[in-house]
Design a protein around this motif. Structure first.
Motif, PDB file in Angstrom:
ATOM      1  N   TYR A  87       0.830  -1.207   0.000  1.00 59.81           N
ATOM      2  CA  TYR A  87       0.000   0.000   0.000  1.00 59.81           C
ATOM      3  C   TYR A  87       0.866   1.260   0.000  1.00 59.81           C
ATOM      4  N   VAL A  88       1.933   1.251   0.780  1.00 59.87           N
ATOM      5  CA  VAL A  88       2.828   2.409   0.843  1.00 59.87           C
ATOM      6  C   VAL A  88       3.446   2.669  -0.533  1.00 59.87           C
ATOM      7  N   GLN A  89       3.949   1.601  -1.180  1.00 58.15           N
ATOM      8  CA  GLN A  89       4.539   1.755  -2.518  1.00 58.15           C
ATOM      9  C   GLN A  89       3.523   2.306  -3.513  1.00 58.15           C
ATOM     10  N   ALA A  90       2.332   1.734  -3.500  1.00 65.62           N
ATOM     11  CA  ALA A  90       1.300   2.147  -4.454  1.00 65.62           C
ATOM     12  C   ALA A  90       0.919   3.613  -4.241  1.00 65.62           C
ATOM     13  N   THR A  91       0.846   4.037  -2.988  1.00 63.23           N
ATOM     14  CA  THR A  91       0.459   5.418  -2.701  1.00 63.23           C
ATOM     15  C   THR A  91       1.533   6.395  -3.154  1.00 63.23           C
ATOM     16  N   MET A  92       2.782   6.057  -2.924  1.00 58.51           N
ATOM     17  CA  MET A  92       3.860   6.947  -3.371  1.00 58.51           C
ATOM     18  C   MET A  92       3.859   7.089  -4.890  1.00 58.51           C
ATOM     19  N   LEU A  93       3.561   6.014  -5.610  1.00 53.30           N
ATOM     20  CA  LEU A  93       3.478   6.086  -7.072  1.00 53.30           C
ATOM     21  C   LEU A  93       2.277   6.904  -7.509  1.00 53.30           C
ATOM     22  N   GLU A  94       1.152   6.724  -6.811  1.00 50.67           N
ATOM     23  CA  GLU A  94      -0.078   7.438  -7.163  1.00 50.67           C
ATOM     24  C   GLU A  94       0.068   8.936  -6.940  1.00 50.67           C
ATOM     25  N   ASP A  95       0.839   9.300  -5.929  1.00 52.86           N
ATOM     26  CA  ASP A  95       0.984  10.705  -5.548  1.00 52.86           C
ATOM     27  C   ASP A  95       2.381  11.206  -5.890  1.00 52.86           C
ATOM     28  N   GLU A  96       2.863  10.815  -7.063  1.00 48.77           N
ATOM     29  CA  GLU A  96       4.252  11.066  -7.427  1.00 48.77           C
ATOM     30  C   GLU A  96       4.579  12.561  -7.505  1.00 48.77           C
ATOM     31  N   SER A  97       3.622  13.381  -7.942  1.00 50.40           N
ATOM     32  CA  SER A  97       3.896  14.816  -8.054  1.00 50.40           C
ATOM     33  C   SER A  97       4.136  15.439  -6.680  1.00 50.40           C
ATOM     34  N   ALA A  98       3.381  15.011  -5.667  1.00 54.38           N
ATOM     35  CA  ALA A  98       3.605  15.513  -4.317  1.00 54.38           C
ATOM     36  C   ALA A  98       4.899  14.962  -3.741  1.00 54.38           C
ATOM     37  N   GLU A  99       5.267  13.764  -4.180  1.00 52.62           N
ATOM     38  CA  GLU A  99       6.490  13.132  -3.682  1.00 52.62           C
ATOM     39  C   GLU A  99       7.716  13.998  -3.958  1.00 52.62           C
ATOM     40  N   GLN A 100       7.703  14.697  -5.081  1.00 53.06           N
ATOM     41  CA  GLN A 100       8.836  15.553  -5.420  1.00 53.06           C
ATOM     42  C   GLN A 100       9.018  16.658  -4.389  1.00 53.06           C
ATOM     43  N   GLU A 101       7.915  17.191  -3.866  1.00 56.40           N
ATOM     44  CA  GLU A 101       8.013  18.248  -2.862  1.00 56.40           C
ATOM     45  C   GLU A 101       8.198  17.682  -1.463  1.00 56.40           C
ATOM     46  N   LEU A 102       7.526  16.589  -1.173  1.00 59.60           N
ATOM     47  CA  LEU A 102       7.637  15.996   0.162  1.00 59.60           C
ATOM     48  C   LEU A 102       9.016  15.397   0.388  1.00 59.60           C
ATOM     49  N   GLY A 103       9.568  14.748  -0.637  1.00 58.67           N
ATOM     50  CA  GLY A 103      10.890  14.143  -0.504  1.00 58.67           C
ATOM     51  C   GLY A 103      10.878  12.975   0.466  1.00 58.67           C
ATOM     52  N   GLY A 104      12.073  12.436   0.696  1.00 60.36           N
ATOM     53  CA  GLY A 104      12.225  11.353   1.664  1.00 60.36           C
ATOM     54  C   GLY A 104      11.413  10.121   1.361  1.00 60.36           C
ATOM     55  N   PRO A 105      11.383   9.645   0.102  1.00 62.32           N
ATOM     56  CA  PRO A 105      10.586   8.451  -0.207  1.00 62.32           C
ATOM     57  C   PRO A 105      11.088   7.231   0.564  1.00 62.32           C
ATOM     58  N   ILE A 106      10.171   6.367   0.917  1.00 67.37           N
ATOM     59  CA  ILE A 106      10.524   5.140   1.634  1.00 67.37           C
ATOM     60  C   ILE A 106      10.992   4.119   0.603  1.00 67.37           C
TER      61      ILE A 106
END
Length: 353
Positions: A87-106
């Motif tokens: 679920y964590v992996q899928a969510t990070m992929l789904e929200d990839e644009s926010a991931e760029q600003e949030l940073g620190g991917p698991i």
């Protein structure tokens, strides 16, 4: 604006975590386990906590974190841990644009477990401390009712930033609550709201989305011209708040509308935008201590929307004493103009027991 970065990261982190909880909400098997106090915890609780903590650690590495869940159960249950990681992996992929600003991917399942366990701060009166409830109202989450993803920043024991993600509340701030608002809910179109506040800067609401944040609008508590027409919000679980005492208080005030029973800090958000009027959480046990993560964000949002929040004795909620509100009993939240009258009725009913 003070705490502008903290607010934005908190909003993005809560919004991303709600995407994960929404995915779990639509499954029939939510991976439920029971904690020592017999309260439930789900795949959604663990995954949301990991996502929020990873963002906070990336941007504010020196801050402390008080969070509800621990990874011990997952370390002992590999299949459950693997499911949460998916679920964590899928969510990070789904929200990839926010991931760029949030940073620190698991990057791995082990990193996820490590992140979950970074919420063990004892809390207290000094420094910067974040309080996280990854799913407040887990029983509501399980039964298909209301729940909230909650995050607050306290600085020297004072709540400075509060964010609530409520996937099953209507986006429309003017939509009134009814007696069924806490049951048979969906996150369909028109649902999903994020409430936010910074101390001294007011409170806002906006639609939950993915990626970029939606436009926000200021929210305010509704003036109560006739107390007999007010709408009470209270907990669904009688073990969380005394329904009989609330009924007696309503009768004393001349309120005849049925109370709205819903889980989570969605109640704080609902009264802050005027969909409801009053929120009471009345003590059920003398030895019970409220957890700071169950109230910090909602307390600030209501106060910044023009309300007052105290315990049943009239004291402000004290977030300086660790992981619990050990100096407080219960909660009374209402518009400032009528808070004193509500508190007087609460004291009268409780003192007569």
């Amino acid at each position: 604006m003070p705490y502008a970065k903290e607010l934005r990261i908190a909003q993005l982190a809560v919004q991303r975590a709600t995407l994960l909880t929404k995915s779990v909400f639509h499954t029939t098997a939510k991976g439920t386990v029971s904690k020592e106090d017999h309260s439930p915890v789900t795949v959604g609780d663990f995954g949301a906590q990991a996502l929020i903590i990873s963002a906070l650690r990336h941007h504010f590495p020196d801050d402390e974190i008080v969070a509800e869940e621990e990874a011990a159960e997952l370390i002992a249950n590999k299949p459950l841990s693997e499911r949460i990681w998916s679920y964590v992996q899928a969510t990070m992929l789904e929200d990839e644009s926010a991931e760029q600003e949030l940073g620190g991917p698991i990057q791995s399942e082990q990193e996820m477990l490590d992140a979950i366990d970074m919420g063990k701060s004892p809390g207290g009166a000094k420094g910067r401390i974040w309080a996280i409830d990854p799913i407040d109202g887990t029983k509501g989450f399980l039964r298909g009712g209301q729940y909230a993803v909650c995050l607050a920043l306290m600085v020297d024991g004072d709540v400075k930033v509060g964010v609530l993600g409520c996937p099953n509340l209507p986006v429309d701030d003017s939509a009134p609550l009814d007696a069924h608002a806490g049951e048979n809910q969906t996150d369909a179109e028109g649902k999903g709201v994020i409430f936010s506040a910074v101390l001294g800067e007011g409170a806002t609401s906006g639609a939950l989305s993915r990626g970029a944040l939606s436009k926000e609008a200021p929210i305010h508590m509704k003036p109560i011209e006739d107390i007999t027409q007010a709408t009470f919000c209270e907990s669904v679980e009688s073990g969380h708040s005394s329904h009989s005492d609330q009924a007696a208080i309503a009768k004393l005030l001349g309120i005849t509308k049925p109370s709205v029973r819903m889980d989570s800090q969605a109640k704080y958000g609902s009264i802050a935008r005027g969909a409801g009027d009053l929120y009471l959480r009345l003590p059920v046990r003398a030895d019970y201590e409220e957890k700071i993560w169950d109230h910090a964000a909602g307390d600030l949002i209501v106060r910044e929307a023009g309300g007052e929040v105290t315990d049943v004795t009239g004291k402000r909620l004290d977030f300086t004493l660790g992981r619990t509100l050990k100096a407080n009993k219960g909660v009374v939240a209402a518009p400032k103009a009528v808070h004193g009258k509500i508190l007087e009725a609460v004291k009268q009913v409780l003192s007569s027991k």
